[in-house]
Motif scaffolding. Structure first.
Motif, PDB file in Angstrom:
ATOM      1  N   GLY A 348       0.994  -0.579  -0.027  1.00  0.00           N
ATOM      2  CA  GLY A 348      -0.269   0.171  -0.050  1.00  0.00           C
ATOM      3  C   GLY A 348       0.273   1.047   0.022  1.00  0.00           C
ATOM      4  N   GLY A 349       1.952   1.138  -0.400  1.00  0.00           N
ATOM      5  CA  GLY A 349       2.601   2.107  -0.572  1.00  0.00           C
ATOM      6  C   GLY A 349       2.246   3.455  -1.745  1.00  0.00           C
ATOM      7  N   LYS A 350       1.956   3.058  -2.730  1.00  0.00           N
ATOM      8  CA  LYS A 350       2.041   3.447  -3.927  1.00  0.00           C
ATOM      9  C   LYS A 350       0.151   3.069  -4.365  1.00  0.00           C
ATOM     10  CE  LYS A 350       4.402   4.686  -6.908  1.00  0.00           C
ATOM     11  NZ  LYS A 350       5.278   4.828  -8.369  1.00  0.00           N
ATOM     12  N   LEU A 351      -0.242   4.010  -5.198  1.00  0.00           N
ATOM     13  CA  LEU A 351      -1.600   3.980  -5.857  1.00  0.00           C
ATOM     14  C   LEU A 351      -1.575   4.634  -7.138  1.00  0.00           C
ATOM     15  CD1 LEU A 351      -4.744   2.633  -5.838  1.00  0.00           C
ATOM     16  CD2 LEU A 351      -5.600   4.666  -5.088  1.00  0.00           C
ATOM     17  N   GLY A 352      -1.306   3.644  -8.291  1.00  0.00           N
ATOM     18  CA  GLY A 352      -1.330   4.366  -9.521  1.00  0.00           C
ATOM     19  C   GLY A 352       0.251   4.880  -9.109  1.00  0.00           C
ATOM     20  N   ARG A 353       0.251   5.902 -10.034  1.00  0.00           N
ATOM     21  CA  ARG A 353       1.611   6.799  -9.578  1.00  0.00           C
ATOM     22  C   ARG A 353       1.648   7.778  -9.030  1.00  0.00           C
ATOM     23  NH1 ARG A 353       1.737   9.852 -15.429  1.00  0.00           N
ATOM     24  NH2 ARG A 353       3.676  10.463 -14.339  1.00  0.00           N
ATOM     25  N   ILE A 354       1.185   8.008  -7.926  1.00  0.00           N
ATOM     26  CA  ILE A 354       0.870   8.793  -6.191  1.00  0.00           C
ATOM     27  C   ILE A 354       1.028   8.202  -5.727  1.00  0.00           C
ATOM     28  CG2 ILE A 354      -0.703  10.066  -5.184  1.00  0.00           C
ATOM     29  CD1 ILE A 354      -0.864  10.376  -7.972  1.00  0.00           C
ATOM     30  N   ASP A 355       2.739   8.234  -4.654  1.00  0.00           N
ATOM     31  CA  ASP A 355       3.253   7.963  -4.282  1.00  0.00           C
ATOM     32  C   ASP A 355       3.616   8.334  -2.447  1.00  0.00           C
ATOM     33  OD1 ASP A 355       5.522   6.708  -2.181  1.00  0.00           O
ATOM     34  OD2 ASP A 355       6.605   6.919  -4.010  1.00  0.00           O
ATOM     35  N   PHE A 356       3.530   7.000  -1.548  1.00  0.00           N
ATOM     36  CA  PHE A 356       2.609   7.820  -0.077  1.00  0.00           C
ATOM     37  C   PHE A 356       3.814   8.146   0.961  1.00  0.00           C
ATOM     38  CE2 PHE A 356      -1.647   5.194  -1.975  1.00  0.00           C
ATOM     39  CZ  PHE A 356      -1.954   6.797  -2.584  1.00  0.00           C
ATOM     40  N   GLY A 357       4.821   7.554   0.500  1.00  0.00           N
ATOM     41  CA  GLY A 357       5.707   7.957   1.326  1.00  0.00           C
ATOM     42  C   GLY A 357       6.087   6.666   2.276  1.00  0.00           C
TER      43      GLY A 357
END
Length: 634
Positions: A348-357
């Motif tokens: 769950g660190g990313k969704l598509g190209r969105i990085d949540f860090g």
């Protein structure tokens, strides 16, 4: 619930499952794994091995004599009585062995749980008739059955027939499985001690799978009803959608009245209900949870994802309904940066190209889900937990709240539409009280909801985080944008769009999207420069402006105020970013085409009813359109 998703993505719940399930029969085992992973990955101290688990199969009798196929996987030898985890599904159990099930749920099975999986009534190996989202029974009818009675009877049988349990039962699931869990706690068995509903629908007309504010979710509703009701198992919708670009297939379908004539011939009960029940009548209200969730019967963890493409409204609404009666503090909310089922798979660190860090899904499973079940089903750990726990996107951090929506240090501010396609917190100039921006909406050339080609078997899980530049500057999409932000702007709570608009037609849809625009030179990832990330977006069907129950035509060229509420949000627009709003009138084919000419029932509209219309969005004086944002102070 369910709609198309990428074929080998593990865990996008219903819709994800839909696309998966459209595959071949071999996918059923994968889907069974999906269901398990969606329900419960957790991290607890290891004790048992997958090879310790053995299976018992049973046809459990319900009170009306119908028998439900059930698998019970339990450790052959334990040192203590164990709780039961009940997972009910309409999607089939597949051919997984007990050892495989235990391995799929390694963190829970290692700590020791009796894992029970069941085909619901009328699906796969269970007897009886399947009814999509079977409405709750009339409590006065003692002989009536529903998913609540089936759950009660199942638990009662398990307590009497399964050895070595500790008398406590937990339920969980995602989407349809979550809905089944909520149904199970309406009139719960005394042994039911904890429920985790992850993205349960709450109202299929107002905000979940099948409709949003009266607008029909076409591609979802058509594909899901075909998938679930064409046979007792899973039907492949590719049998009818034979175009590489589903956008073209739906456009060629024409008016919705062609679907039954060409493909269904009255054989799909859910589609027939769509056609015969177009408005918010007793049928939809009874199916919704609002009339039924009038008490908190068991500790409940409500789980949602900010970019859930199927059921974001549902878990927020269920939490809200239960919270009105939560005198014992047993009702909790968790929202993370996930799509449908994203909390249950991977890091769950990313969704598509969105990085949540950070690994947000792993964090949820390890630090929220596992302790919740351990406390209520095993008596382990502490019972203290925040009322609401949300992942604040943009800032990329978990936030604990004492209430939801938060009120402390939160102020509503209005973000106004301005001349020259600008956005500002300052009221617009009033020199022209009739100032507006306009576009022509043409049902023959609708705005796609994601970049084409729209493939049935891919793309669905991440469409809400697609770069919205693919429609920016289309002549039928209006865009307003703020200046570059000089400081962070954090929005926490419910966003409400207030649009003053007119149309030359007599019916219209209004789609509003709130967007975070990345810096033109985004140093952290140059490929994300200028990215337009949708933070919130929804649709409102104009005919329901006065009443959801009784639609009425719009007066052409008349200004109306449309309020479009987004269920919840927790996002920081970072310094250096910009805020954008887009307004359009088509979102195809996720939303059906509005003829833009009022007809009593859009499902029965004729081709001649569809017409272009000129749409005006006003932005001055008493007709100043704005977005109401709950902004957190520093």
């Amino acid at each position: 619930m369910q709609r198309p998703l990428e074929v080998f993505v593990i865990g996008d719940s219903d819709i994800g499952l839909v696309n998966c399930r459209r595959g071949t029969t071999i996918m059923l085992q994968l889907l069974s794994l999906v269901f398990l992973l969606l329900a419960f990955p957790a991290v607890i101290q290891a004790q048992l091995k997958p090879s310790d688990y053995v299976r018992t199969e049973a046809m459990i009798p319900m009170r009306d004599g119908t028998r439900l196929y059930t698998q019970v996987d339990a450790p052959a030898h334990t040192t203590e009585p164990l709780p039961i985890l009940l997972l009910r599904t309409p999607y089939g159990l597949g051919e997984l062995k007990a050892e495989q099930v235990a391995a799929a749920l390694a963190e829970l099975s290692e700590d020791g749980y009796i894992i029970v999986r069941q085909d619901i009534r009328g699906r796969f190996k269970s007897e009886g008739e399947f009814v999509m989202l079977r409405q709750p029974r009339d409590p006065k009818d003692k002989s009536a059955i529903d998913e609540s009675t089936d759950t009660y009877d199942t638990i009662d049988w398990l307590l009497n027939k399964v050895p070595n349990h500790n008398g406590r039962v937990g339920m969980a699931g995602t989407s349809y499985g979550a809905w089944l869990s909520v149904m199970g706690m309406l009139d719960p068995h005394p042994a039911l001690k904890a429920v985790v509903q992850q993205a349960s629908p709450a109202d299929m007309w107002l905000g979940d799978d099948f409709h949003h504010n009266g607008a029909f979710r076409l591609s979802y509703g058509l594909e899901y009803s075909y998938m679930m009701e064409s046979s007792k198992e899973i039907s492949n919708v590719s049998a009818i959608i034979d175009r590489f670009d589903a956008y073209e297939w739906y456009l060629d379908l024409g008016s919705l009245s062609n679907a039954d004539k060409k493909y269904f011939q009255g054989k799909l009960p859910t589609w027939t209900n769509f056609v015969n029940q177009p408005d918010y009548n007793a049928f939809w209200k009874r199916q919704a949870f609002a009339p039924w969730l009038n008490r908190v019967t068991v500790p409940t963890l409500n789980v949602a994802g900010w970019w859930d493409q199927e059921d974001f409204y549902g878990p927020i609404k269920i939490y809200e309904l239960l919270e009105r009666h939560d005198t014992s503090k047993q009702n909790f909310l968790v929202v993370g940066p996930w799509n449908h089922g994203g909390w249950s798979r991977g890091e769950g660190g990313k969704l598509g190209r969105i990085d949540f860090g950070s690994p947000t899904a792993a964090y949820y499973r390890r630090n929220i889900l596992a302790p919740f079940f351990a406390y209520y089903l095993k008596g382990k750990g502490a019972g203290d937990r925040p009322e609401a726990f949300t992942f604040r996107t943009g800032a990329n951090e978990w936030i604990a709240h004492s209430e939801w929506p938060p009120k402390r240090n939160v102020t509503e501010r209005r973000l106004y539409f301005q001349p020259n396609k600008k956005l500002s917190f300052e009221p617009p100039p009033s020199t022209d009280p009739q100032a507006f921006d306009s576009y022509v909406s043409d049902p023959a050339n609708p705005v796609p909801y994601r970049p084409r080609p729209i493939q049935v078997h891919s793309g669905w899980p991440v469409w809400l985080v697609e770069d919205q530049r693919f429609v920016d500057r289309r002549p039928d999409v209006l865009t307003w944008e703020s200046n570059t932000l000089n400081e962070d702007v954090t929005v926490a709570g419910k966003i409400i769009a207030n649009i003053f608009a007119s149309t030359t037609g007599t019916d219209s849809d209004w789609i509003v999207k709130l967007i975070d625009v990345y810096p033109e030179k985004f140093e952290a990832d140059q490929s994300m420069s200028g990215y337009q990330l949708m933070i919130a977006g929804d649709v409102f069907r104009g005919r329901y402006r006065v009443s959801f129950e009784k639609p009425e035509p719009l007066a052409a060229n008349t200004i109306y105020n449309y309020q479009i509420g987004f269920p919840a949000n927790d996002h920081t627009f970072k310094k250096g970013h910009r805020i954008m709003v887009q307004v359009q009138s088509t979102w195809f084919p996720v939303i059906d085409r509005n003829p833009q000419k009022f007809v009593p029932n859009i499902f029965l509209a004729q081709e001649s009813d569809f017409q272009p219309a000129t749409q005006k969005v006003f932005r001055s004086g008493q007709h100043a359109s704005y977005i109401a944002l709950p902004i957190e102070g520093k």
